[in-house]
Design a protein around this motif. Structure first.
Motif, PDB file in Angstrom:
ATOM      1  N   HIS A  52       0.865  -1.177   0.000  1.00  0.00           N
ATOM      2  CA  HIS A  52       0.000   0.000   0.000  1.00  0.00           C
ATOM      3  C   HIS A  52       0.905   1.232   0.000  1.00  0.00           C
ATOM      4  O   HIS A  52       1.808   1.326   0.835  1.00  0.00           O
ATOM      5  CB  HIS A  52      -0.897   0.017   1.233  1.00  0.00           C
ATOM      6  N   GLY A  53       0.667   2.151  -0.930  1.00  0.00           N
ATOM      7  CA  GLY A  53       1.507   3.342  -1.019  1.00  0.00           C
ATOM      8  C   GLY A  53       2.449   3.235  -2.198  1.00  0.00           C
ATOM      9  O   GLY A  53       2.536   2.201  -2.863  1.00  0.00           O
ATOM     10  N   GLU A  54       3.142   4.334  -2.460  1.00  0.00           N
ATOM     11  CA  GLU A  54       3.994   4.426  -3.642  1.00  0.00           C
ATOM     12  C   GLU A  54       5.447   4.116  -3.303  1.00  0.00           C
ATOM     13  O   GLU A  54       5.997   4.672  -2.356  1.00  0.00           O
ATOM     14  CB  GLU A  54       3.925   5.845  -4.223  1.00  0.00           C
ATOM     15  N   LEU A  55       6.029   3.241  -4.102  1.00  0.00           N
ATOM     16  CA  LEU A  55       7.455   2.951  -3.960  1.00  0.00           C
ATOM     17  C   LEU A  55       8.203   3.516  -5.151  1.00  0.00           C
ATOM     18  O   LEU A  55       7.718   3.477  -6.284  1.00  0.00           O
ATOM     19  CB  LEU A  55       7.686   1.436  -3.897  1.00  0.00           C
ATOM     20  N   LYS A  56       9.361   4.058  -4.904  1.00  0.00           N
ATOM     21  CA  LYS A  56      10.275   4.407  -5.979  1.00  0.00           C
ATOM     22  C   LYS A  56      11.155   3.201  -6.262  1.00  0.00           C
ATOM     23  O   LYS A  56      11.206   2.259  -5.459  1.00  0.00           O
ATOM     24  CB  LYS A  56      11.131   5.617  -5.600  1.00  0.00           C
ATOM     25  N   ALA A  57      11.856   3.238  -7.388  1.00  0.00           N
ATOM     26  CA  ALA A  57      12.688   2.094  -7.755  1.00  0.00           C
ATOM     27  C   ALA A  57      14.057   2.557  -8.228  1.00  0.00           C
ATOM     28  O   ALA A  57      14.195   3.604  -8.875  1.00  0.00           O
ATOM     29  CB  ALA A  57      12.010   1.286  -8.852  1.00  0.00           C
ATOM     30  N   TYR A  58      15.056   1.788  -7.874  1.00  0.00           N
ATOM     31  CA  TYR A  58      16.402   1.981  -8.399  1.00  0.00           C
ATOM     32  C   TYR A  58      16.826   0.668  -9.043  1.00  0.00           C
ATOM     33  O   TYR A  58      16.831  -0.378  -8.381  1.00  0.00           O
ATOM     34  CB  TYR A  58      17.381   2.363  -7.293  1.00  0.00           C
ATOM     35  N   GLU A  59      17.123   0.736 -10.333  1.00  0.00           N
ATOM     36  CA  GLU A  59      17.439  -0.488 -11.066  1.00  0.00           C
ATOM     37  C   GLU A  59      18.950  -0.649 -11.197  1.00  0.00           C
ATOM     38  O   GLU A  59      19.645   0.257 -11.665  1.00  0.00           O
ATOM     39  CB  GLU A  59      16.793  -0.449 -12.451  1.00  0.00           C
ATOM     40  N   GLU A  60      19.422  -1.814 -10.776  1.00  0.00           N
ATOM     41  CA  GLU A  60      20.841  -2.125 -10.930  1.00  0.00           C
ATOM     42  C   GLU A  60      21.014  -2.915 -12.208  1.00  0.00           C
ATOM     43  O   GLU A  60      20.350  -3.919 -12.433  1.00  0.00           O
ATOM     44  CB  GLU A  60      21.336  -2.945  -9.736  1.00  0.00           C
ATOM     45  N   ARG A  61      21.915  -2.458 -13.044  1.00  0.00           N
ATOM     46  CA  ARG A  61      22.171  -3.141 -14.302  1.00  0.00           C
ATOM     47  C   ARG A  61      23.660  -3.087 -14.598  1.00  0.00           C
ATOM     48  O   ARG A  61      24.394  -2.335 -13.978  1.00  0.00           O
ATOM     49  CB  ARG A  61      21.361  -2.525 -15.439  1.00  0.00           C
ATOM     50  N   GLY A  62      24.097  -3.906 -15.538  1.00  0.00           N
ATOM     51  CA  GLY A  62      25.482  -3.809 -15.978  1.00  0.00           C
ATOM     52  C   GLY A  62      26.325  -5.024 -15.669  1.00  0.00           C
ATOM     53  O   GLY A  62      27.320  -5.251 -16.333  1.00  0.00           O
ATOM     54  N   GLU A  63      25.936  -5.817 -14.645  1.00  0.00           N
ATOM     55  CA  GLU A  63      26.739  -7.011 -14.345  1.00  0.00           C
ATOM     56  C   GLU A  63      26.681  -8.007 -15.492  1.00  0.00           C
ATOM     57  O   GLU A  63      27.633  -8.740 -15.735  1.00  0.00           O
ATOM     58  CB  GLU A  63      26.229  -7.682 -13.060  1.00  0.00           C
ATOM     59  N   LEU A  64      25.544  -8.027 -16.182  1.00  0.00           N
ATOM     60  CA  LEU A  64      25.352  -8.964 -17.288  1.00  0.00           C
ATOM     61  C   LEU A  64      24.823  -8.167 -18.473  1.00  0.00           C
ATOM     62  O   LEU A  64      23.658  -8.210 -18.805  1.00  0.00           O
ATOM     63  CB  LEU A  64      24.349 -10.054 -16.900  1.00  0.00           C
ATOM     64  N   GLY A  65      25.688  -7.374 -19.075  1.00  0.00           N
ATOM     65  CA  GLY A  65      25.234  -6.519 -20.154  1.00  0.00           C
ATOM     66  C   GLY A  65      24.407  -5.384 -19.584  1.00  0.00           C
ATOM     67  O   GLY A  65      24.708  -4.864 -18.521  1.00  0.00           O
ATOM     68  N   ASP A  66      23.341  -5.012 -20.266  1.00  0.00           N
ATOM     69  CA  ASP A  66      22.531  -3.879 -19.834  1.00  0.00           C
ATOM     70  C   ASP A  66      21.257  -4.323 -19.126  1.00  0.00           C
ATOM     71  O   ASP A  66      20.374  -3.551 -18.850  1.00  0.00           O
ATOM     72  CB  ASP A  66      22.182  -3.001 -21.043  1.00  0.00           C
TER      73      ASP A  66
END
Ligand code: ZN
Length: 133
Positions: A52-66
């Protein structure tokens, strides 16, 4: 049924059913996100959690390409980390145990990313210790 919330209370959640595991993660990224030496995670299926409520997101990428390999979701108001979506294992989430309303029954028995474990950390009761994930 377990319940939890972020620090400010803008985000609350329910977590239903049995957990897959309760795992400590020593990785450098968990140390930075949590501001601590390790994170404690309730590993579950995404379908077990109601948010319930709004979550922000941080995406981790790069370990396996993009490719996005972890999507860290947090309260945009107070910054509390609530869960990580393990996107390489579709539908599996790691809920941050410190956000539970009742943390007394949390009983981690798996630890991951011991390659980044701090030398002053020793945890009892670990049945499984993995160098990486
Ligand atoms: Zn909040």
């Amino acid at each position: 049924m377990q319940t939890g919330r972020c620090l400010c209370g803008a985000v609350t959640y329910e977590l239903a059913g049995d957990l897959i595991a309760t795992a400590v993660c020593h990785c450098d990224h968990c140390q930075r996100q949590g501001g601590s030496a390790f994170s404690v995670n309730l590993i579950a299926h995404e379908s077990q959690m109601t948010i319930h409520g709004e979550l922000k997101a941080y995406e981790e990428r790069g370990e396996l390409g993009d490719q996005v390999y972890v999507r860290r979701r947090f309260c945009g108001t107070c910054g509390s980390p609530i869960l990580s979506e393990i996107t390489l294992s579709a539908g599996i989430i790691a809920v941050k145990a410190g956000t539970l309303d009742d943390k007394s029954a949390v009983n981690p028995n798996v630890e991951a990313w011991c390659v980044d474990k701090q030398p002053w950390v020793a945890l009892p009761g670990m049945a499984v210790s993995m160098e990486r994930e």
